[in-house]
Write a protein that holds these residues in place. Sequence first.
Motif, PDB file in Angstrom:
ATOM      1  N   ALA A  88       1.037  -1.521  -0.231  1.00  0.00           N
ATOM      2  CA  ALA A  88      -0.250   0.064   0.056  1.00  0.00           C
ATOM      3  C   ALA A  88       0.349   0.959  -0.128  1.00  0.00           C
ATOM      4  O   ALA A  88       1.919   1.198   0.423  1.00  0.00           O
ATOM      5  N   GLU A  89       0.272   2.308   0.041  1.00  0.00           N
ATOM      6  CA  GLU A  89       0.948   3.668  -0.076  1.00  0.00           C
ATOM      7  C   GLU A  89       1.715   3.728   0.727  1.00  0.00           C
ATOM      8  O   GLU A  89       2.461   4.315   1.485  1.00  0.00           O
ATOM      9  N   GLU A  90       0.210   3.447   1.884  1.00  0.00           N
ATOM     10  CA  GLU A  90       0.636   3.402   3.549  1.00  0.00           C
ATOM     11  C   GLU A  90       0.695   2.524   4.301  1.00  0.00           C
ATOM     12  O   GLU A  90       0.007   2.234   3.846  1.00  0.00           O
ATOM     13  N   VAL A  91       2.096   1.944   4.815  1.00  0.00           N
ATOM     14  CA  VAL A  91       1.823   1.033   5.785  1.00  0.00           C
ATOM     15  C   VAL A  91       2.153   1.954   7.175  1.00  0.00           C
ATOM     16  O   VAL A  91       2.294   2.393   7.628  1.00  0.00           O
ATOM     17  N   LEU A  92       1.023   0.978   8.209  1.00  0.00           N
ATOM     18  CA  LEU A  92       1.014   1.729   9.563  1.00  0.00           C
ATOM     19  C   LEU A  92       1.110   0.442  10.681  1.00  0.00           C
ATOM     20  O   LEU A  92       0.744  -0.797  10.533  1.00  0.00           O
ATOM     21  N   VAL A  93       2.033   0.379  11.760  1.00  0.00           N
ATOM     22  CA  VAL A  93       2.110   0.008  12.360  1.00  0.00           C
ATOM     23  C   VAL A  93       1.679   0.686  13.715  1.00  0.00           C
ATOM     24  O   VAL A  93       2.309   1.534  14.100  1.00  0.00           O
ATOM     25  N   GLU A  94       1.523  -0.027  14.376  1.00  0.00           N
ATOM     26  CA  GLU A  94       0.456   0.260  15.603  1.00  0.00           C
ATOM     27  C   GLU A  94       1.350  -0.575  17.161  1.00  0.00           C
ATOM     28  O   GLU A  94       1.168  -1.778  16.567  1.00  0.00           O
ATOM     29  N   ALA A  95       1.635  -0.207  17.820  1.00  0.00           N
ATOM     30  CA  ALA A  95       2.511  -0.565  19.145  1.00  0.00           C
ATOM     31  C   ALA A  95       2.052  -0.216  20.550  1.00  0.00           C
ATOM     32  O   ALA A  95       1.881   1.266  20.401  1.00  0.00           O
ATOM     33  N   ASP A  96       0.966  -1.179  21.074  1.00  0.00           N
ATOM     34  CA  ASP A  96       0.596  -1.163  22.336  1.00  0.00           C
ATOM     35  C   ASP A  96       1.442  -1.360  23.445  1.00  0.00           C
ATOM     36  O   ASP A  96       1.582  -2.696  23.481  1.00  0.00           O
ATOM     37  N   LEU A  97       2.541  -0.545  24.014  1.00  0.00           N
ATOM     38  CA  LEU A  97       3.555  -0.988  25.218  1.00  0.00           C
ATOM     39  C   LEU A  97       2.660  -1.713  26.076  1.00  0.00           C
ATOM     40  O   LEU A  97       3.390  -2.052  26.617  1.00  0.00           O
ATOM     41  N   GLY A  98       1.254  -1.362  26.414  1.00  0.00           N
ATOM     42  CA  GLY A  98       0.392  -1.623  28.364  1.00  0.00           C
ATOM     43  C   GLY A  98       1.024  -0.743  29.131  1.00  0.00           C
ATOM     44  O   GLY A  98       1.055  -1.487  30.029  1.00  0.00           O
TER      45      GLY A  98
END
Lengths: 380, 380
Positions: free
Chosen positions: A344-354
């Motif tokens: 995709a044009e944009e790659v989204l990584v989400e990280a929740d450190l908790g």
Amino acid sequence: MRLPIGFRAGATQAGIKPSGKPDLALLVSGTPCSWAFVGTLNKAAAPCVARGRQLLAAGQGLQAIVVNAGNANCATGEQGIWADARMAELAAAQLQLAPETVLTASTGVIGQPLPVEKIEAALPQIRLGLEIDPFMEAIMTTDLVPKMAEATLSSGARVVGVCKGSGMIAPNMATMLAYIVSDAAVSQEELRRGWQGVVDKSFNQVTVDTDTSTNDMAVLMTNGAAGPVDLAEFWQAVERVCVELARKLARDGEGATKLLTVKVTGAKSDVEARKAALSVAASPLWKSAVYGNDPNWGRVMMALGKAGVALEPDKVRITLQGIPLYAGKVLEFDRAQASQAMQAEEVLVEADLGLGEGQGTAWGCDLTEGYVRINALYTT
Amino acid sequence: MRLPIGFRAGATQAGIKPSGKPDLALLVSGTPCSWAFVGTLNKAAAPCVARGRQLLAAGQGLQAIVVNAGNANCATGEQGIWADARMAELAAAQLQLAPETVLTASTGVIGQPLPVEKIEAALPQIRLGLEIDPFMEAIMTTDLVPKMAEATLSSGARVVGVCKGSGMIAPNMATMLAYIVSDAAVSQEELRRGWQGVVDKSFNQVTVDTDTSTNDMAVLMTNGAAGPVDLAEFWQAVERVCVELARKLARDGEGATKLLTVKVTGAKSDVEARKAALSVAASPLWKSAVYGNDPNWGRVMMALGKAGVALEPDKVRITLQGIPLYAGKVLEFDRAQASQAMQAEEVLVEADLGLGEGQGTAWGCDLTEGYVRINALYTT
């Protein structure tokens, strides 16, 4: 893109860029502006950055910015300091302003004398107009696309921003050259109070290659032509413009094929969240994986781990393009589907450190053979 | 390469590497060893690193090291901790040792469960011999060449070292896996006192891509079989071996075509000199220029400036392959000649900061399209 009320801009070819493209630009306000300025923390900073800090300390309103592209006028010794001051004098004389109200900027190759005679000869050719586009195009170096953004406040006041930069882009400073102008009436004190905070959440969260430029600066200037505004609304608009520019900067990173956005939540603080997000966005191994559409989330964990922030792997959750990959333990996921989602044009990584309530975002790009090619042969 | 007296090593194929190459290795001393250990500072460290620290604290002599390559056993949760302990138990049982005297190490892909059953099935196949080569070959992942070094002391005692690592190589820890063994008689206290200092001047001065591995460790062990030695001579030999390994590590960086050596002198302290040297060796822009044989020394100045050490550009002198390029001001030099001089197996940058007596060296490699290709598709 139309400038806010009272601003004009223009550019010309001075012959500094070997390509012969426009390389000398002016941005002018009809009246003195409140302004704020953030410059590079690189200790080999160019004379224009040092001069900008001096002007800011001297406390006069800012009325014009003169920029040359193709030559950074950095590591050029006494001659460089003289050339920088001379560029300000020449622009000031032409605009009938005091040199102390004219900010200079140079961007391009480091360590080559700035040909001031070319600037002197070309300045009179500049015709000022109501659009910022010619200015934007003239300040580009390895940028592939002009980067502009705007916002309009409920009062009708406008915020218009441009920035350039594609390589030598790294955190802890303003990113290359960014100019945000507005016709809102905002005091100098207010601008200086708020500017660093916006820069920290936008330009300082962009990374292309971890190399910090010697010539970075981010400038915010308001001339008040559109009258008073709601300050909260003003800062929201400025932040929106800067974040949009930051995203464009990352997407146009040298050799990039994709924008990489990293959102971190659950950190101990916003500062730690921003630091962790930036570490992932800057990791050459993760950036290479993004290029190859490889959902190798172990590299995201590695980059979180080296960020220097509190981390407990058992509490971390990692999502890629909305697909959960890790939640304190390895999750089963369809590798082919995840790989496809990365195309995709944009790659989204989400990280929740908790670990807490801190959140932050960083923008980067993939690492490609193109980056290497562009930079293996730039001066010669 | 022959091991020091009393050490044996061996390896086999356990089927962890998809290639089917040897991937399970043992290094054993006939008697308990004094030892010292430095592990990664990455907060997502693998169980083997945490276990190594525990063994060190428990204070027993070390007698064996079991390593698997192809799987990092990192971010694998409770199962990963169990698998790591199980690997130690299996190796210990086979060697008739206590598990607390067996150090484990894993290297490879992050976030995939370690197949302990494969290790259990393959361990009995390992035949121990007097050469370290089979061990070295089995612990390689993306390494192209085995990395070994040796030194002999005047007493006849020997120091033999191996290390693996090619990507995810960055400072502030030991670099990937490095094992230095000697038959010199040196106390545990002495080893622990001196080891960090050697690591700081060798492995911690290597950078391939600024990514800090989750599984790094550097181990030094001595069994005393060759009797007492002169301590100063011993440490010189250990440092010589480690620096040789560090250089080999950098030269074999993923995609590298050249070794990049950066020597900084005239810094305010040795620590600042090492930091400045590392910043130049790690700069993607300078590394790309080294690949392209482009004597773009402005990028060296930029990297010195962002290093976070004292710097006054007017006092800096930069030499490339012995050719002076900058001495407080831009020097005239033959660009074609400088470019040609860069077409070598090793490119040497020397920077004198002109501020003090501090000196230090760092090793890196050029940044090439090959690095991107290797890392764009590694897990899939």
